[in-house]
Design an enzyme around this catalytic site. Structure first.
Site, PDB file in Angstrom:
ATOM      1  N   THR A 135       0.814  -1.209   0.000  1.00  0.00           N
ATOM      2  CA  THR A 135       0.000   0.000   0.000  1.00  0.00           C
ATOM      3  C   THR A 135       0.851   1.265   0.000  1.00  0.00           C
ATOM      4  O   THR A 135       2.001   1.246   0.453  1.00  0.00           O
ATOM      5  CB  THR A 135      -0.897  -0.008   1.266  1.00  0.00           C
ATOM      6  OG1 THR A 135      -1.445   1.285   1.485  1.00  0.00           O
ATOM      7  CG2 THR A 135      -0.099  -0.361   2.515  1.00  0.00           C
ATOM      8  N   ASP A 136       0.257   2.362  -0.452  1.00  0.00           N
ATOM      9  CA  ASP A 136       0.942   3.663  -0.381  1.00  0.00           C
ATOM     10  C   ASP A 136       1.053   4.174   1.058  1.00  0.00           C
ATOM     11  O   ASP A 136       1.830   5.087   1.339  1.00  0.00           O
ATOM     12  CB  ASP A 136       0.237   4.711  -1.263  1.00  0.00           C
ATOM     13  CG  ASP A 136      -1.227   4.950  -0.904  1.00  0.00           C
ATOM     14  OD1 ASP A 136      -1.756   4.272   0.000  1.00  0.00           O
ATOM     15  OD2 ASP A 136      -1.855   5.831  -1.535  1.00  0.00           O
ATOM     16  N   GLU A 137       0.265   3.562   1.966  1.00  0.00           N
ATOM     17  CA  GLU A 137       0.227   4.101   3.331  1.00  0.00           C
ATOM     18  C   GLU A 137       1.543   3.905   4.076  1.00  0.00           C
ATOM     19  O   GLU A 137       1.779   4.540   5.097  1.00  0.00           O
ATOM     20  CB  GLU A 137      -0.939   3.473   4.107  1.00  0.00           C
ATOM     21  CG  GLU A 137      -2.246   3.686   3.361  1.00  0.00           C
ATOM     22  CD  GLU A 137      -3.516   3.480   4.178  1.00  0.00           C
ATOM     23  OE1 GLU A 137      -3.461   3.560   5.406  1.00  0.00           O
ATOM     24  OE2 GLU A 137      -4.562   3.248   3.537  1.00  0.00           O
ATOM     25  N   TYR A 161      -1.925  -0.403  10.953  1.00  0.00           N
ATOM     26  CA  TYR A 161      -2.062  -1.094   9.657  1.00  0.00           C
ATOM     27  C   TYR A 161      -0.853  -0.796   8.770  1.00  0.00           C
ATOM     28  O   TYR A 161      -0.197  -1.702   8.250  1.00  0.00           O
ATOM     29  CB  TYR A 161      -3.354  -0.662   8.951  1.00  0.00           C
ATOM     30  CG  TYR A 161      -3.373  -1.001   7.470  1.00  0.00           C
ATOM     31  CD1 TYR A 161      -3.402  -2.325   7.031  1.00  0.00           C
ATOM     32  CD2 TYR A 161      -3.340   0.012   6.495  1.00  0.00           C
ATOM     33  CE1 TYR A 161      -3.402  -2.639   5.678  1.00  0.00           C
ATOM     34  CE2 TYR A 161      -3.346  -0.294   5.136  1.00  0.00           C
ATOM     35  CZ  TYR A 161      -3.368  -1.626   4.732  1.00  0.00           C
ATOM     36  OH  TYR A 161      -3.354  -1.937   3.388  1.00  0.00           O
ATOM     37  N   LYS A 165       2.116  -3.328   7.358  1.00  0.00           N
ATOM     38  CA  LYS A 165       2.406  -3.521   5.925  1.00  0.00           C
ATOM     39  C   LYS A 165       3.860  -3.134   5.637  1.00  0.00           C
ATOM     40  O   LYS A 165       4.546  -3.798   4.854  1.00  0.00           O
ATOM     41  CB  LYS A 165       1.452  -2.691   5.058  1.00  0.00           C
ATOM     42  CG  LYS A 165       0.005  -3.157   5.057  1.00  0.00           C
ATOM     43  CD  LYS A 165      -0.211  -4.562   4.507  1.00  0.00           C
ATOM     44  CE  LYS A 165       0.056  -4.685   3.014  1.00  0.00           C
ATOM     45  NZ  LYS A 165      -0.322  -6.044   2.520  1.00  0.00           N
TER      46      LYS A 165
END
Ligand code: NAD
Ligand code: TYD
Length: 359
Positions: A135-137, A161, A165
Site C-alpha cells: 500500500t501507499d500508506e 495497519y 504492511k
C-alpha cells in the site's frame, strides 16, 4: 507463470484478481488460500470463469505446514500475496491481528517459498516469483505542496495497519536481497470497485445512502486519497508478474486525488440520478469525530510503472464510481449476505457510535 498461489483471494482485490487472471491467462492454474475472516467471502467468488483451473483452500497463511504442503502439492511457481488485515480503523481499535496476519503471515509465506524454491530447488529459479501486494500508506502522509510518493520515498507508516504492511514489505525486500528469492513488491493507492467490504469509505457511503442512513465524514472531509478502480490494479499486478524485474518495487496509483468530501458528494449525486430519494442524498452527510493520527494526503508518482511496463489507469473516477454503484445495485444478494453478518453490524456500532457528533 503456471501454478499460481493467490493468498487472500476471497477478499476485495484478491477476488477481482482471481477473476481477472483466469480470464486473461488461459495457461494458469490458481490455488486460492484464504482464511475467510470477516472480510473474505465465497460470495466474492461466485460465477468464476474457467473453474476447471481453480481450487479454493480455506486456511491461514500463518500455518507454515499448510503453506509448505500447498507449494509442493500444486508445484507452485508464483505466489501473489494479498492476504492481510486491511482496515485502518480496525487496526487502531485492535492492532494485534494486523501483526499476526500481515507480519507473521508474510514471513511464513516467504520462508515456505525460500524452502521450496531455494533450498529444495524444486523448480527452475528463473520460473518462480513471489509478488507482495502492498500500500501507499507505508510512506506516511504528505503536506499540500509535497511531491507525490515515489519508490524511493522513505517509509514513515503512521497507523498500526501501515506499520504492519511496512514490516511485511521490509521482510519481502530482505528475502530478495539476502537469499535472492525472486520478489517483486507493488505499493498501491486506495482501491474501489465491485466486492469491496463496506467498512471502507466508498461502499459504506453507497450502502448507507441507499437506505437513507447518515453518511459519516471524518473530521473536515478534506483528506486526500489517490483512488484507483480495482481492475486497473489487477492489470498492473499482472504486468509486474509477467514483465516486471525481480527485486524491484512499483508504485501504482489512479491519478485521481479529490478530497473525501468530494468523493462522498459525487456518490450522492450519482445516486440522485440512479436511485432517487425524496430529498437529495447530500442531506445525509454528517461530519463525525476524526480518525486518530489520520493521514492528510496521499498521492502516487506512477512514472516508473508507466515508463517501464507501459501501464496507466484506464478508469476515470466518475466512470469507476458509476460502475461500482451499478454493481452494488445489481447484486442485492451480496449486500444482504454482508448486512446479515453479526460481526459487520457490531463493527458499525463499535466504530460509529463513539464518534457521532452533530454536523
Ligand atoms: P480485504 O480485507 O478485502 O481482504 C483480505 C483477505 O485476506 C480476506 O479474504 C481475508 O479472509 C484474507 N485473510 C486475512 N487474514 C488472513 C490469513 N491470516 N490467512 C489467510 N487469509 C487471510 O483486503 P483488500 O482490500 O482486498 O486488500 C488486499 C491486499 O491489498 C492487502 O494486502 C492490502 O494491504 C492491499 N492493498 C489494499 C488497498 C485497498 O484500497 N483496499 C490498497 C493498496 C493495497
Ligand atoms: P478508508 O476507505 O478506510 O481507506 P484508508 O483509510 O485506507 O485510506 O478511508 C478512506 C478515507 O475516508 C480516509 O481518509 C478516512 C475517510 N473515511 C471517512 O471519512 N468516513 C468513513 O466512514 C470511513 C470508513 C473513512
Amino acid at each position: 507463470m503456471k501454478n499460481v498461489l493467490v493468498t487472500g483471494g476471497a477478499g476485495f482485490i484478491g477476488s477481482n484478481f482471481v477473476r481477472y487472471l483466469l480470464e486473461v491467462d488461459p495457461q494458469v492454474q490458481i490455488v486460492n488460500l484464504d482464511a475467510l475472516t470477516y472480510a473474505g467471502s465465497l460470495e466474492n467468488l461466485k460465477d468464476l470463469p474457467h473453474l476447471e483451473r481453480y481450487t479454493f483452500v480455506q486456511g491461514d497463511i500463518c500455518n507454515g505446514d499448510l503453506v509448505r504442503d500447498l507449494l509442493r502439492q500444486y508445484q507452485i511457481d508464483t505466489i501473489v500475496h494479498f492476504a492481510a488485515e486491511s482496515h485502518v480503523d480496525r487496526s487502531i481499535l485492535s492492532p494485534e491481528p494486523f501483526i499476526q496476519a500481515n507480519v507473521i503471515g508474510t514471513f511464513t509465506l516467504l520462508e515456505a517459498a525460500r524452502q521450496y524454491w531455494l533450498v529444495e530447488k524444486a523448480l527452475p529459479i528463473e520460473q518462480v516469483r513471489f509478488h507482495h501486494v502492498s500500500t501507499d500508506e507505508v510512506y506516511g502522509t504528505l503536506g499540500p505542496d509535497d511531491p507525490a510518493f515515489s519508490e524511493t520515498t522513505p517509509y514513515a507508516p503512521n497507523s498500526p495497519y501501515a506499520a504492519s504492511k511496512a514490516s511485511s514489505d521490509h521482510l519481502a525486500r530482505s528475502y530478495n536481497h539476502t537469499y535472492q528469492l525472486p520478489v517483486t513488491i507493488s505499493n498501491c493507492s486506495n482501491n474501489y470497485g465491485p466486492r469491496q467490504f463496506p467498512e471502507k469509505l466508498i461502499p459504506l457511503i453507497i450502502l448507507n445512502a441507499l437506505t437513507g442512513k447518515p453518511l459519516p465524514v471524518y473530521g473536515d472531509g478534506q483528506q486526500i486519497r489517490d483512488w484507483l478502480f480495482v481492475t486497473d490494479h489487477c492489470e498492473a499486478i499482472h504486468l509486474i508478474l509477467t514483465q516486471g524485474t525481480s527485486g524491484e518495487t512499483y508504485n501504482i496509483g489512479g491519478n485521481n486525488q479529490p478530497a473525501n468530501l468530494t468523493i462522498v458528494e459525487t456518490v450522492c449525486d450519482l445516486l440522485d440520478e440512479m436511485q432517487p430519494l425524496t430529498a437529495p442524498h447530500r442531506n445525509l452527510i454528517k461530519f463525525v469525530t476524526d480518525r486518530p493520527g489520520h493521514d492528510r494526503r496521499y498521492a502516487m508518482n506512477i512514472s516508473k510503472i508507466e515508463r517501464e511496463l507501459g501501464w496507466r489507469p484506464r478508469y476515470a473516477l466518475t466512470d469507476g464510481l458509476f460502475a461500482t454503484v451499478q454493481w452494488i445495485l445489481a447484486n442485492p444478494d451480496w449486500v444482504a449476505a454482508i448486512q446479515k453478518q453479526r460481526e459487520y453490524q457490531s463493527w458499525l456500532t463499535k466504530n460509529y457510535e463513539t464518534r457521532e457528533k452533530s454536523s
